[in-house]
Design a protein around this motif. Structure first.
Motif, PDB file in Angstrom:
ATOM      1  N   GLU A 111      -7.484   9.344   3.164  1.00  0.00           N
ATOM      2  CA  GLU A 111      -6.459   9.916   2.288  1.00  0.00           C
ATOM      3  C   GLU A 111      -5.675  11.039   2.957  1.00  0.00           C
ATOM      4  OE1 GLU A 111      -7.918  10.329  -1.641  1.00  0.00           O
ATOM      5  OE2 GLU A 111      -6.014  11.142  -2.360  1.00  0.00           O
ATOM      6  N   GLU A 112      -6.393  11.850   3.724  1.00  0.00           N
ATOM      7  CA  GLU A 112      -5.737  13.016   4.301  1.00  0.00           C
ATOM      8  C   GLU A 112      -4.672  12.611   5.318  1.00  0.00           C
ATOM      9  OE1 GLU A 112      -7.051  16.903   6.678  1.00  0.00           O
ATOM     10  OE2 GLU A 112      -8.594  15.978   5.428  1.00  0.00           O
ATOM     11  N   THR A 113      -5.073  11.762   6.258  1.00  0.00           N
ATOM     12  CA  THR A 113      -4.092  11.352   7.279  1.00  0.00           C
ATOM     13  C   THR A 113      -3.004  10.490   6.656  1.00  0.00           C
ATOM     14  OG1 THR A 113      -5.698   9.688   7.879  1.00  0.00           O
ATOM     15  CG2 THR A 113      -5.394  11.464   9.455  1.00  0.00           C
ATOM     16  N   LEU A 114      -3.411   9.721   5.649  1.00  0.00           N
ATOM     17  CA  LEU A 114      -2.421   8.876   4.984  1.00  0.00           C
ATOM     18  C   LEU A 114      -1.340   9.738   4.310  1.00  0.00           C
ATOM     19  CD1 LEU A 114      -1.603   6.031   4.102  1.00  0.00           C
ATOM     20  CD2 LEU A 114      -2.876   6.405   2.019  1.00  0.00           C
ATOM     21  N   ASN A 115      -1.783  10.759   3.605  1.00  0.00           N
ATOM     22  CA  ASN A 115      -0.824  11.651   2.942  1.00  0.00           C
ATOM     23  C   ASN A 115       0.159  12.221   3.948  1.00  0.00           C
ATOM     24  OD1 ASN A 115      -1.586  11.390   0.362  1.00  0.00           O
ATOM     25  ND2 ASN A 115      -3.024  13.094   0.382  1.00  0.00           N
ATOM     26  N   LYS A 116      -0.395  12.659   5.062  1.00  0.00           N
ATOM     27  CA  LYS A 116       0.461  13.258   6.083  1.00  0.00           C
ATOM     28  C   LYS A 116       1.496  12.242   6.563  1.00  0.00           C
ATOM     29  CE  LYS A 116      -1.976  16.809   8.563  1.00  0.00           C
ATOM     30  NZ  LYS A 116      -3.013  16.910   9.556  1.00  0.00           N
TER      31      LYS A 116
ATOM     32  N   LYS B 283       0.833  -1.213   0.000  1.00  0.00           N
ATOM     33  CA  LYS B 283       0.000   0.000   0.000  1.00  0.00           C
ATOM     34  C   LYS B 283       0.865   1.260   0.000  1.00  0.00           C
ATOM     35  CE  LYS B 283      -3.832  -2.196   2.336  1.00  0.00           C
ATOM     36  NZ  LYS B 283      -4.183  -2.652   3.662  1.00  0.00           N
ATOM     37  N   PHE B 284       1.967   1.183   0.710  1.00  0.00           N
ATOM     38  CA  PHE B 284       2.870   2.346   0.746  1.00  0.00           C
ATOM     39  C   PHE B 284       3.423   2.615  -0.659  1.00  0.00           C
ATOM     40  CE2 PHE B 284       7.194   4.139   1.688  1.00  0.00           C
ATOM     41  CZ  PHE B 284       6.721   5.396   2.070  1.00  0.00           C
ATOM     42  N   ALA B 285       3.782   1.532  -1.343  1.00  0.00           N
ATOM     43  CA  ALA B 285       4.292   1.674  -2.716  1.00  0.00           C
ATOM     44  C   ALA B 285       3.209   2.279  -3.600  1.00  0.00           C
ATOM     45  CB  ALA B 285       4.722   0.315  -3.244  1.00  0.00           C
ATOM     46  N   MET B 286       1.986   1.841  -3.361  1.00  0.00           N
ATOM     47  CA  MET B 286       0.870   2.349  -4.154  1.00  0.00           C
ATOM     48  C   MET B 286       0.684   3.852  -3.914  1.00  0.00           C
ATOM     49  SD  MET B 286      -3.025   1.250  -3.487  1.00  0.00           S
ATOM     50  CE  MET B 286      -2.796   1.678  -1.778  1.00  0.00           C
ATOM     51  N   TRP B 287       0.877   4.248  -2.674  1.00  0.00           N
ATOM     52  CA  TRP B 287       0.762   5.688  -2.371  1.00  0.00           C
ATOM     53  C   TRP B 287       1.832   6.460  -3.150  1.00  0.00           C
ATOM     54  CZ3 TRP B 287       4.306   9.083  -0.366  1.00  0.00           C
ATOM     55  CH2 TRP B 287       3.813  10.354  -0.057  1.00  0.00           C
TER      56      TRP B 287
ATOM     57  N   LYS C   1       2.020  -0.543   9.711  1.00  0.00           N
ATOM     58  CA  LYS C   1       0.758  -1.158  10.130  1.00  0.00           C
ATOM     59  C   LYS C   1      -0.177  -0.122  10.751  1.00  0.00           C
ATOM     60  CE  LYS C   1      -0.571  -5.718  11.250  1.00  0.00           C
ATOM     61  NZ  LYS C   1      -0.552  -6.042   9.852  1.00  0.00           N
ATOM     62  N   ASN C   2       0.433   0.870  11.387  1.00  0.00           N
ATOM     63  CA  ASN C   2      -0.390   1.879  12.068  1.00  0.00           C
ATOM     64  C   ASN C   2      -0.942   2.954  11.144  1.00  0.00           C
ATOM     65  OD1 ASN C   2      -0.019   0.627  14.459  1.00  0.00           O
ATOM     66  ND2 ASN C   2       1.853   1.746  14.965  1.00  0.00           N
ATOM     67  N   PHE C   3      -0.588   2.927   9.874  1.00  0.00           N
ATOM     68  CA  PHE C   3      -1.099   3.945   8.948  1.00  0.00           C
ATOM     69  C   PHE C   3      -2.593   3.696   8.667  1.00  0.00           C
ATOM     70  CE2 PHE C   3       2.856   5.623   6.498  1.00  0.00           C
ATOM     71  CZ  PHE C   3       3.504   5.828   7.703  1.00  0.00           C
TER      72      PHE C   3
ATOM     73  N   LEU D 211       8.753  10.136   4.539  1.00  0.00           N
ATOM     74  CA  LEU D 211       9.796  10.416   3.549  1.00  0.00           C
ATOM     75  C   LEU D 211      10.610  11.664   3.901  1.00  0.00           C
ATOM     76  CD1 LEU D 211       8.036   9.576   0.157  1.00  0.00           C
ATOM     77  CD2 LEU D 211       9.605   8.179   1.480  1.00  0.00           C
ATOM     78  N   ALA D 212       9.976  12.551   4.694  1.00  0.00           N
ATOM     79  CA  ALA D 212      10.694  13.773   5.063  1.00  0.00           C
ATOM     80  C   ALA D 212      11.566  13.550   6.299  1.00  0.00           C
ATOM     81  CB  ALA D 212       9.688  14.878   5.344  1.00  0.00           C
ATOM     82  N   ASN D 213      11.433  12.408   6.906  1.00  0.00           N
ATOM     83  CA  ASN D 213      12.224  12.096   8.097  1.00  0.00           C
ATOM     84  C   ASN D 213      13.719  12.218   7.762  1.00  0.00           C
ATOM     85  OD1 ASN D 213      13.666  10.498  10.084  1.00  0.00           O
ATOM     86  ND2 ASN D 213      11.640   9.798  10.721  1.00  0.00           N
TER      87      ASN D 213
END
Ligand code: SAM
Length: 961
Positions: free
Chosen positions: A572-577, A307-311, A565-567, A583-585
């Protein structure tokens, strides 16, 4: 007396339903009484009790509990029991109840011999006929079976006339027993299903363990509390559950399998769904065959990673779901493709796979999910029970197969292809895997070269490229994209992957990519990074084989399964965040795997040496070939090692000496592996290694090879950033100021960690007339002429407290203690066996560290053992300190200091973040030496002396300041 009248008198005060049942037991042949018996059971079991049409024409049936047979004459009880058992074909019950004149009994189905059940299965006639026929055939078992009843009475008739209270007691006891026989099916849950699968495997063909898994997934949708397994009387290896075929049963065990199935049911709790079972297909495979997945390179994609890859794809190609035909040509159990739901909402998916059983599972999985239903094409159709090999056909053939499958469904190939793929991880050189039994299509090999073919994922990449090229050429929609999970090797500039990279770069532009920790997400052996990269077909092929966009991958190898797992994937909104902040870490640095650096192999400018070789023509077919000791089994290997009459000694990895062609002796030899991932294979011996051999012949070469050796050994014990795993080690970019201290570390680690030994290869071994040869320990500090003493020792001072000095001191102390053993005799004869002794062993003051350690262990010499433990402790600390200096951006900065590729703290073990304070002083000392060394006539001896003085000075901080 009229019997009926009599009965009326004796039973009037009984409860009505019992009274009725007793009437039946007294006069079962009367139709009215039969109804009374039925009323009795209906009274007890209410609406659960069914009969006739609803109960396959049995006299009575309570699902999951019992079947009832009512007979007239007592002598018919046996036929009644067998008739009852025959209903098992279509009904689900644990016991059979038979009532006849004066007779009442209960049998557990499991207690009836298999031969009767088998005979029932083989009959096609109605249960009543089967009962009669088989009662005759198995007449000889009648009494034995009567004894097997768990409750029975044959004299009920007499009782009714005499003792009312006894009647009630008997009937109550019957009811109690019957009630206790209710079948309780066990639940199959997401948590326990692998345990149940293990039991289930007992009933299936052992030669094809995957078939058990296939059967399980075939059954899960219909396996409920009432499901009944229908065995086939035509084919003893098959059965059906609610019409779903189950194959590969072991014929002898099918009756037991039926019992097994009817003792369980699949149960889901509130937040679970059937897909949770499919998502664990890998676990299921491992349960029945732990090697299957490894042998076939099957590692399913973690759902959340998928799912992360899909995002990530959505950020780059937002319309992917709508505007592309998504093809997964190695779909496995469908973890990757079935999960690409929200937010990408993949519309039509085409899935194919080499393993038919997996294809079948994917189809079941998608059919069971309303979201996918009707939006996928499995190629080839599951009914064909075939897989589709992606690699043994041309691009054109593959497109044709897919096109035909789509046309058959009334669909058109009218959108560009998006290959979504996680190809197999198996390499042909993988010893745990079976070699694939098909030939890779020549068009693929032409793209990647023979060498890269060994990595199956490279073949997949080439085939995808060929298919996209073909689509573009044949007026199918182009603009294809590749969305790929792969090992990261092909993204490095290793020569093996050169052709593949050029081919991909020619057709595709790099869009985006990440690197994740394979072990965390793919349940693979060993830790290596997996890349997920996105590529877009070039609008205009420009014929350039260079990739224009730099391939910078976000290193998220630090990311854990738990974090993802916690995502909240459906918001969509919280997922984007969440994804953006991941990635900004600061830990998510961008890395380039095709760094323009000098491989360490090139830097040391030495030709690799080896003594492993192919057998020569005249040696083929011979029994013992090469220079290993006569008793060594490897003399019969396909390849040969050394020469039977060789005059030098080389060493195998297990330290067995081997005669080799004359070589330079009395110098340290190394096995040096070039890749990060192999750094733990690096060794230092007192003779040439069988492969990847390099040596130190003088100071200059010693600096280089000992640096390579110590860097590798340090990475092997402390670790290195995961993104570098597939890269070749590069030359350490050591600035002048750090040169001496780095050399000190390298030499000290070399002294303490080497596996040099002193040994003899006896004469006439392995062939007659071979002379005795001797191998000295080049790293013996006790020999003033050893390589160590002459070339390396001058770097160290007894009074310095730096870690490398302390380590060298610890080695010296160890040898001092060892030396005490030789006050009287110059050598110690050894009675125990070790690989490095061909015959009887002899130890001298110049023995290798591992030889002394072995001796100390054998003799339980506590003083030596303690000194050895101290040496090891210091070695560990020294490596840690060297590591810190290597990665420190202000020191050696091995991993580069461009903002994009620098190493971040997460890769550094938390302790010892700063290297030893003494090293800082040494750097200062080096600076003094460097400035002095610019003066004329400053040779190596002077250099060492000045360095020594500077080092001494540095150990007295007050004087320096
Ligand atoms: C790493 S698994 C990935 C499975 C799935 N895509 C997922 O992500 O869960 C690789 C799959 O490739 C399949 N495979 C191996 N060789 C193949 C070939 N030549 N053609 C098609 N599929 C193949 C294996 O059976 C395995 O299921």
């Amino acid at each position: 007396m009229d019997e009926r009248k009599e009965l009326k008198v004796t039973t009037t005060n009984l409860p009505k339903h019992i009274d009725g049942f007793i009437r039946y037991l007294s006069h079962p042949n009367e139709k009215a009484n039969e109804d009374l018996a039925i009323s009795y059971f209906r009274y007890l079991f209410q609406e659960k009790f069914t009969r006739q049409e609803d109960a396959s024409r049995s006299d009575g049936y309570v699902p999951g509990h019992f079947v009832l047979e009512l007979k007239g004459k007592i002598s018919d009880w046996y036929a009644g029991l067998i008739q009852g058992l025959a209903y098992k074909k279509t009904l689900d019950f644990a016991v059979v109840v038979v009532a006849a004149e004066g007779f009442l009994a209960i049998w557990r189905v499991d207690d009836i011999p298999d031969e009767i059940q088998e005979a029932i299965l083989n009959k096609k006639s109605a249960p009543s006929k089967i009962g009669k026929e088989l009662a005759l055939s198995f007449k000889h078992l009648k009494q034995k079976i009567l004894k097997k009843a768990i409750w029975h009475d044959e004299q009920l008739h007499g009782l009714f006339l005499s003792d009312k209270s006894l009647v009630i007691e008997k009937i109550k006891s019957f009811e109690k027993r019957l009630n206790a026989c209710k079948k309780v099916r066990e639940k199959i849950t997401i948590n326990n299903f692998t345990k149940i699968l293990k039991i289930m495997a007992e009933y299936f063909d052992k030669t094809q363990p995957i078939k058990t898994v296939g059967a399980f997934y075939a059954m899960i949708y219909s396996w409920n509390e009432h499901s009944i397994l229908m065995l086939s009387n035509r084919n003893p290896t098959t059965a059906t559950l609610d019409g779903e075929p189950i194959n590969y049963l072991i014929p002898d065990k099918r009756i037991k399998f039926k019992e097994f199935v009817e003792n369980y049911y699949v149960s889901l709790s509130e937040n679970e769904n059937m897909d949770d079972f499919f998502a664990q297909y890998d676990k299921a495979l491992d349960t029945v065959d732990k090697n299957f997945r490894i042998q076939n390179g099957i590692f399913f994609t973690d759902l959340d990673l998928s799912k992360f890859a899909m995002w990530l794809v959505k950020q780059n190609i937002p319309d992917l779901g709508k505007n592309y035909i998504v093809i997964d040509p190695a779909c496995g159990s469908g973890n990757l493709v079935t999960n690409w739901r929200s937010p990408l909402q993949l519309r039509h998916k085409v899935v194919s796979e080499i393993e038919p059983e997996l294809l079948y599972a994917v189809e079941k999985r998608m059919k069971g999910d309303t979201w996918h239903n009707g939006k996928f094409t499995v190629v080839p159709k599951v009914e064909e029970a075939k897989g589709l090999n992606f690699l043994d056909k041309s691009a054109q053939q593959y497109i044709e197969i897919i096109n035909n499958a789509l046309t058959e469904k009334g669909l058109k190939f009218n959108k560009p292809i998006a290959f979504l793929c996680n190809p197999p991880y198996r390499g042909d050189d993988d010893r745990t895997a079976e070699k694939p039994n098909y030939e890779v299509h020549t068009s693929i090999i032409d793209v990647i070269s023979e060498e890269a073919k060994a990595e199956r994922y490279c073949c997949f990449l080439a085939q995808m490229k060929l298919i996209c090229d073909h689509a573009a050429k044949s007026n199918l929609p182009d603009n294809s994209v590749l969305l790929l999970f792969t090992k990261s090797g092909w993204l490095t500039n290793r020569l093996t992957f050169d052709s593949l990279r050029r081919a991909i770069f020619k057709s595709f532009d790099f869009v985006d990519g990440i690197l994740v920790n394979g072990k965390e997400f793919f349940d693979i052996k060993g830790k290596f990074p997996i890349a997920f990269t996105i590529w877009r077909y070039k609008e205009k092929l420009d014929n350039s084989s260079e990739n224009k966009n730099p391939i910078l991958l976000k290193d998220v190898t630090w990311m854990t399964k738990k974090q993802l797992k916690n995502f909240t994937w459906d918001n969509e909104e919280t997922l984007n965040k969440a994804c953006k902040s991941l990635l900004a870490n600061p830990l998510s640095i961008s890395v380039s795997l095709d760094k323009k650096v000098t491989p360490i192999r090139d830097w040391i400018s030495q030709k690799q040496k080896m003594f492993q070789r192919s057998r020569r023509k005249d040696e083929r077919g011979n029994n013992k070939v090469g220079g290993l000791p006569a008793k060594d089994k490897r003399l019969d290997n396909k390849c040969a090692y050394g020469e039977s009459n060789g005059l030098s000694i080389g060493f195998m990895d297990d330290l067995t000496p081997c005669r080799i062609k004359e070589s330079t002796d009395n110098i340290p030899w190394f096995r040096l592996n070039a890749q990060f991932m192999d750094c733990n294979r690096t060794r230092c011996f007192s003779g040439r290694p069988d492969q990847k051999g390099y040596c130190a012949i003088d100071y200059e070469s010693a600096v280089k090879v000992f640096l390579w050796y110590s860097i590798s050994r340090t990475f092997a014990s402390i670790g290195y950033p995961l993104w570098a795993d597939a890269l070749l080690l590069w030359a350490p970019p050591i600035l002048k100021n750090f040169e001496n201290i780095a050399i000190k570390y390298a030499f000290a680690i070399g002294l303490a960690e080497n596996e040099c030994v002193e040994t003899i290869f006896p004469a006439n071994n392995p062939i007659k007339n071979a002379p005795q040869i001797y191998c000295a320990n080049p790293m013996a500090p006790t020999n003033p002429d050893s390589f160590w003493s002459k070339i390396m020792a001058a770097h160290f001072s007894k009074s310095s407290e730096s870690l490398p000095d302390q380590l060298v001191k610890a080695v010296y102390l160890f040898y001092d203690e060892w030396n005490k053993k030789f006050k009287v005799n110059p050598e110690i004869p050894i009675s125990y066996q070790r690989q490095y002794f061909v015959d009887k062993g002899i130890l001298k003051p110049t023995a290798g560290i591992i030889q002394i350690k072995d001796f100390a262990k054998e003799m339980n010499d506590q003083t030596l053992l303690e000194l050895y433990a101290n040496l090891q402790k210091l070695l560990k600390e020294t490596k840690q300190s060297f590591y810190n200096m290597l990665i420190d951006t202000k020191a050696i900065n091995y991993f580069g200091n461009s903002k994009e590729t620098q190493l971040i703290d997460h890769d550094i073990p938390k302790k010892h973040l700063k290297y030893d304070v003494f090293e800082k002083r040494l750097i200062l000392a080096s600076m003094i030496v460097n400035s002095l060394s610019k003066s004329k006539g400053f040779g190596r001896t002077k250099f060492a002396k000045v360095f020594y003085i500077a080092d001494m000075l540095c150990n007295q901080p007050k004087q320096i300041t």
